[in-house]
Design an enzyme around this catalytic site. Structure first.
Site, PDB file in Angstrom:
ATOM      1  N   TYR A  33      10.912  -2.117   0.711  1.00 18.62           N
ATOM      2  CA  TYR A  33      11.516  -2.318  -0.600  1.00 18.62           C
ATOM      3  C   TYR A  33      10.899  -1.393  -1.622  1.00 18.62           C
ATOM      4  O   TYR A  33       9.870  -0.762  -1.363  1.00 18.62           O
ATOM      5  CB  TYR A  33      11.378  -3.781  -1.042  1.00 18.62           C
ATOM      6  CG  TYR A  33       9.984  -4.186  -1.494  1.00 18.62           C
ATOM      7  CD1 TYR A  33       8.941  -4.330  -0.586  1.00 18.62           C
ATOM      8  CD2 TYR A  33       9.697  -4.405  -2.843  1.00 18.62           C
ATOM      9  CE1 TYR A  33       7.671  -4.696  -0.995  1.00 18.62           C
ATOM     10  CE2 TYR A  33       8.425  -4.777  -3.264  1.00 18.62           C
ATOM     11  CZ  TYR A  33       7.418  -4.924  -2.345  1.00 18.62           C
ATOM     12  OH  TYR A  33       6.159  -5.273  -2.761  1.00 18.62           O
ATOM     13  N   ARG A  52       8.811   7.515  -1.899  1.00 22.69           N
ATOM     14  CA  ARG A  52       8.019   6.549  -1.129  1.00 22.69           C
ATOM     15  C   ARG A  52       8.920   5.745  -0.188  1.00 22.69           C
ATOM     16  O   ARG A  52       8.528   5.427   0.938  1.00 22.69           O
ATOM     17  CB  ARG A  52       7.246   5.624  -2.068  1.00 22.69           C
ATOM     18  CG  ARG A  52       6.273   4.720  -1.319  1.00 22.69           C
ATOM     19  CD  ARG A  52       5.367   3.947  -2.249  1.00 22.69           C
ATOM     20  NE  ARG A  52       6.125   3.069  -3.121  1.00 22.69           N
ATOM     21  CZ  ARG A  52       5.640   2.470  -4.195  1.00 22.69           C
ATOM     22  NH1 ARG A  52       4.376   2.660  -4.543  1.00 22.69           N
ATOM     23  NH2 ARG A  52       6.384   1.691  -4.940  1.00 22.69           N
ATOM     24  N   ARG A 100      18.213 -11.836  18.097  1.00 21.68           N
ATOM     25  CA  ARG A 100      16.766 -11.761  17.903  1.00 21.68           C
ATOM     26  C   ARG A 100      16.046 -11.240  19.146  1.00 21.68           C
ATOM     27  O   ARG A 100      15.934 -11.935  20.158  1.00 21.68           O
ATOM     28  CB  ARG A 100      16.216 -13.144  17.522  1.00 21.68           C
ATOM     29  CG  ARG A 100      14.737 -13.116  17.195  1.00 21.68           C
ATOM     30  CD  ARG A 100      14.259 -14.478  16.722  1.00 21.68           C
ATOM     31  NE  ARG A 100      12.850 -14.444  16.358  1.00 21.68           N
ATOM     32  CZ  ARG A 100      11.838 -14.610  17.210  1.00 21.68           C
ATOM     33  NH1 ARG A 100      12.080 -14.833  18.484  1.00 21.68           N
ATOM     34  NH2 ARG A 100      10.595 -14.549  16.779  1.00 21.68           N
ATOM     35  N   LYS A 148       5.519   0.146   2.281  1.00 19.83           N
ATOM     36  CA  LYS A 148       5.897  -0.931   1.355  1.00 19.83           C
ATOM     37  C   LYS A 148       6.866  -1.891   2.034  1.00 19.83           C
ATOM     38  O   LYS A 148       8.073  -1.882   1.787  1.00 19.83           O
ATOM     39  CB  LYS A 148       6.508  -0.329   0.083  1.00 19.83           C
ATOM     40  CG  LYS A 148       6.556  -1.307  -1.084  1.00 19.83           C
ATOM     41  CD  LYS A 148       6.731  -0.579  -2.392  1.00 19.83           C
ATOM     42  CE  LYS A 148       6.950  -1.509  -3.567  1.00 19.83           C
ATOM     43  NZ  LYS A 148       5.833  -2.398  -3.850  1.00 19.83           N
ATOM     44  N   GLU A 180      -6.955  -3.621  -3.431  1.00 22.77           N
ATOM     45  CA  GLU A 180      -5.986  -3.516  -4.537  1.00 22.77           C
ATOM     46  C   GLU A 180      -5.560  -4.918  -4.925  1.00 22.77           C
ATOM     47  O   GLU A 180      -6.010  -5.904  -4.334  1.00 22.77           O
ATOM     48  CB  GLU A 180      -4.780  -2.670  -4.109  1.00 22.77           C
ATOM     49  CG  GLU A 180      -4.024  -3.259  -2.933  1.00 22.77           C
ATOM     50  CD  GLU A 180      -2.903  -2.358  -2.417  1.00 22.77           C
ATOM     51  OE1 GLU A 180      -2.297  -1.623  -3.213  1.00 22.77           O
ATOM     52  OE2 GLU A 180      -2.634  -2.419  -1.202  1.00 22.77           O
ATOM     53  N   LEU A 204      -1.464   0.607  -0.943  1.00 23.68           N
ATOM     54  CA  LEU A 204      -0.184   1.243  -1.235  1.00 23.68           C
ATOM     55  C   LEU A 204      -0.412   2.381  -2.235  1.00 23.68           C
ATOM     56  O   LEU A 204      -1.161   2.214  -3.202  1.00 23.68           O
ATOM     57  CB  LEU A 204       0.780   0.218  -1.842  1.00 23.68           C
ATOM     58  CG  LEU A 204       2.189   0.760  -2.060  1.00 23.68           C
ATOM     59  CD1 LEU A 204       2.936   0.863  -0.737  1.00 23.68           C
ATOM     60  CD2 LEU A 204       2.964  -0.110  -3.032  1.00 23.68           C
TER      61      LEU A 204
END
Ligand code: PDD
Length: 281
Positions: A33, A52, A100, A148, A180, A204
């Protein structure tokens, strides 16, 4: 107000935006995301976010769900349709919906792309005036924090712990060093220098961090990229965090230790002002 959201090529009322129960984002957190800020109806640092995104997709071998041009238009269109002046655009890409299996689907599956806006007060955020409090908590995340992904359970628990202690953010700690924040990068100021961890798989690479580095350079602020300990943070002259939705946010307390006399410090205030000016505030 019913927002207009985006789901796989369609603009829909938010009540009608739906994805499959077989979506791999839902089943495996198999997706990535981005969150981009909007100020005065314009995206902030958007190019860095798409760059990114491209990297995150590549690292996870997820295909692009559309062209870059389509992604750009989708962002602009959501801002326009929702009359968004200030807030964020959230976008997410997952590997798509399939029966799945842990391994990637054998049949070619189209990635899922969704996006929506959230109106927020970013520029006149009252937290920036008072500064915020943070706690520290063990870093429970996996080893590829440079991607991310939507696999955010450790950040969810860390942030909740912070909120339950009347704090705004949790700084995650590994081997005694701050990595972070749960949704932000972490900085301290000592003897006139801004100190933050260098880039690696352990954190990140924040787009706001990158913009801050450029601004700091242009304005003669020295940045030192190195790990810092929790004890160093307690003894810092100033501290702050950065993220797309908070810009540069002053920190005035860490685990109950007051930083800089409990007031946002001069260097952090200046860096926030520089960032706001550049964001078109
Ligand atoms: N979070 N580190 C982590 C773990 C983050 O989740 C984020 C952003 C950042 C800052 O990156 P940037 O400056 O590019 O926003 C650092 C977003 C805002 C979120 O999850 O809402």
């Amino acid at each position: 107000m019913v927002r207009t959201v985006y789901v796989n090529g369609e603009y829909l009322p938010e009540t009608e935006g739906k994805v499959s129960i077989f979506d791999r984002g839902f089943l495996f957190a198999d997706g990535v995301y981005e969150v981009s800020a909007v100020v005065n109806g314009r995206l902030v640092d958007y190019a860095a976010h798409t760059e990114r995104l491209a990297r995150s997709l590549q690292e996870l071998r997820i295909e692009w769900p559309c062209t870059r041009g389509e992604l750009d238009r989708m962002h602009e269109e959501l801002i326009r349709r929702n009359g968004l002046s200030e807030g964020i655009v959230y976008m997410q890409v997952t590997r798509g919906a399939a029966d799945r299996t842990f391994n990637f689907p054998k049949e070619k599956v189209k990635p899922t792309l969704i996006a929506f806006t959230q109106a927020m007060s970013l520029v006149a955020n009252p937290n920036a005036v008072t500064g915020v409090k943070v706690i520290t908590t063990p870093d429970l995340r996996w080893a590829r924090r440079d991607i991310k992904t939507v696999m955010l359970l450790a950040p969810v628990l860390g942030k909740q712990e912070a909120y339950e202690q009347g704090c705004h953010e949790a700084w995650m700690v590994e081997d005694g060093f701050v990595t972070e924040g749960t949704s932000s990068n972490a900085y301290i100021v000592k003897d006139g220098k801004l100190i933050t961890r260098g880039l690696s798989n352990e954190i990140l690479a924040g787009c706001t961090r990158r913009a801050l580095f450029r601004l700091a350079k242009e304005h003669g602020v020295e940045i030192v990229e190195r790990k810092f300990t929790v004890e160093e943070a307690y003894a810092a002259d100033e501290a702050c965090l950065t993220s797309a939705s908070q810009f540069v946010m002053p920190i005035v307390e860490i685990d109950g230790h007051r930083i800089g006399g409990g007031q946002p410090g001069p260097m952090v205030r200046k860096l926030r002002e520089l960032f706001l000016a550049e964001a078109g505030a």
